[in-house]
Design a protein around this motif. Sequence first.
Motif, mmCIF file in Angstrom:
data_model
loop_
_atom_site.group_PDB
_atom_site.id
_atom_site.type_symbol
_atom_site.label_atom_id
_atom_site.label_comp_id
_atom_site.label_asym_id
_atom_site.label_seq_id
_atom_site.Cartn_x
_atom_site.Cartn_y
_atom_site.Cartn_z
ATOM 1 N N PRO A 107 0.676 -1.265 -0.040
ATOM 2 C CA PRO A 107 0.071 0.130 -0.090
ATOM 3 C C PRO A 107 0.764 1.310 -0.163
ATOM 4 C CG PRO A 107 -0.298 -1.197 2.254
ATOM 5 C CD PRO A 107 0.712 -2.092 1.151
ATOM 6 N N GLY B 13 -11.739 -5.528 3.408
ATOM 7 C CA GLY B 13 -10.665 -5.811 2.230
ATOM 8 C C GLY B 13 -9.937 -7.005 2.207
ATOM 9 N N THR B 103 -6.832 -2.784 3.822
ATOM 10 C CA THR B 103 -6.410 -2.148 2.665
ATOM 11 C C THR B 103 -6.499 -3.390 1.453
ATOM 12 O OG1 THR B 103 -4.460 -3.349 3.604
ATOM 13 C CG2 THR B 103 -4.621 -1.105 4.113
ATOM 14 N N THR B 110 -8.956 1.554 0.105
ATOM 15 C CA THR B 110 -7.731 1.734 1.058
ATOM 16 C C THR B 110 -7.640 3.217 1.224
ATOM 17 O OG1 THR B 110 -6.691 -0.431 -0.341
ATOM 18 C CG2 THR B 110 -5.364 1.277 1.115
ATOM 19 N N ASN B 113 -10.081 4.395 3.788
ATOM 20 C CA ASN B 113 -9.754 3.845 5.117
ATOM 21 C C ASN B 113 -8.507 4.873 5.888
ATOM 22 O OD1 ASN B 113 -11.789 2.248 5.084
ATOM 23 N ND2 ASN B 113 -10.592 0.590 4.333
ATOM 24 N N ASP B 130 -1.643 -5.345 7.562
ATOM 25 C CA ASP B 130 -2.050 -6.323 6.545
ATOM 26 C C ASP B 130 -0.703 -7.258 6.098
ATOM 27 O OD1 ASP B 130 0.040 -4.931 4.559
ATOM 28 O OD2 ASP B 130 -1.552 -3.811 3.633
#
Lengths: 213, 213
Positions: A107, B13, B103, B110, B113, B130
Amino acid sequence: MKPPKHALIICNGEMPSKKIIAPLLKNKPYIVCADGGANKARAFGITPQVIIGDLDSITQQTRKYFSSVPIIHLTDQNSTDLEKALDYLLTHKFSSATVIGATGDRPDHTMANFSILLKYHKKISLLFLDERCTVEVIQRRVTFPAVIGQQISLVPMGRCTGIVTHGLKYPLHYETLAPGVREGSSNEATSTRVSVSLKNGPLLLFKIHPTIT
Amino acid sequence: MKPPKHALIICNGEMPSKKIIAPLLKNKPYIVCADGGANKARAFGITPQVIIGDLDSITQQTRKYFSSVPIIHLTDQNSTDLEKALDYLLTHKFSSATVIGATGDRPDHTMANFSILLKYHKKISLLFLDERCTVEVIQRRVTFPAVIGQQISLVPMGRCTGIVTHGLKYPLHYETLAPGVREGSSNEATSTRVSVSLKNGPLLLFKIHPTIT
């Protein structure tokens, strides 16, 4: 007048499926792999015109496989491989580029790539494309065709003011979006023509593929 | 004095692997599923204490499967399911929460969030987790243990000024990061103790899991 030059940049993130990629190849774009993007291109049977980057991600096997493809090795650690690819396209007077593999995976990389999208969008027409959506920067105003029910997200990368929308389920009327304050994600097209305008600020437009909605 | 209350929020997610999730369950946190997060919890054999959301994503099978779990149905379309879960935790005086499934999947979700992380981090201690990394907001200053070579990314969600780092390969010395201007991703720990401080602005800290680096 020379015809506009379009490129496809392949980065090292999550690749979309062949179904998404196939239409991109139809008009034979100039294909640039950003470093490890070359590994992805190889896996998809795509041969690039050039490979650019600091070459810390491309594998030895991929280098060997693409032995006839020119490789531009740039060691500058102040720019990412995507920036190196974009700088190359600017030098060669490309007017537009579609970028795949810029999202998904880590990310922080996705966020950094969105930042690069913001940095370059005034110099070259840019579109990110992944399995779920397209992502672009809204300059002042954009009008685009949509499918009724298609999900549309407006995501601020800073304070965005004076946002006005038409054709969306949750309309905005001279409103402000800002990270940590208010997002505009998961809106929905109520018309086959949607428009978004804003006064000021860095605003990303996500069009979710209608097949997903 | 009452002991601090910690919760685990499961969103809709991309879920991390069982290897990442297992340590989170050891101290028996209070588990909240945000709408479709309940489908994920079910797939991982996790039973939540409560399910909260507008319930447009939880499947009929999951509702049936969790028939003994209280469901709080909130229809307010001005807040996302994650915000509804966080509001519930604030009402019940939780002091911290780890969020998984926030994510990956759709990049607009994402980003939204991360915006919510910014919005709530002063009210409740928040950590996103994650498969690749943890994500948190840096308030003024943070010092944390690191593994030499571990990747650390600083990602601005707006203009962040006066950033100073210690123990990173590419040090920042009262510098500015901003979306579309300069990112701080893919930095690297050169010390087992890293510190980051800033004067002002919304700055996300990504610690990539050392096993990935």
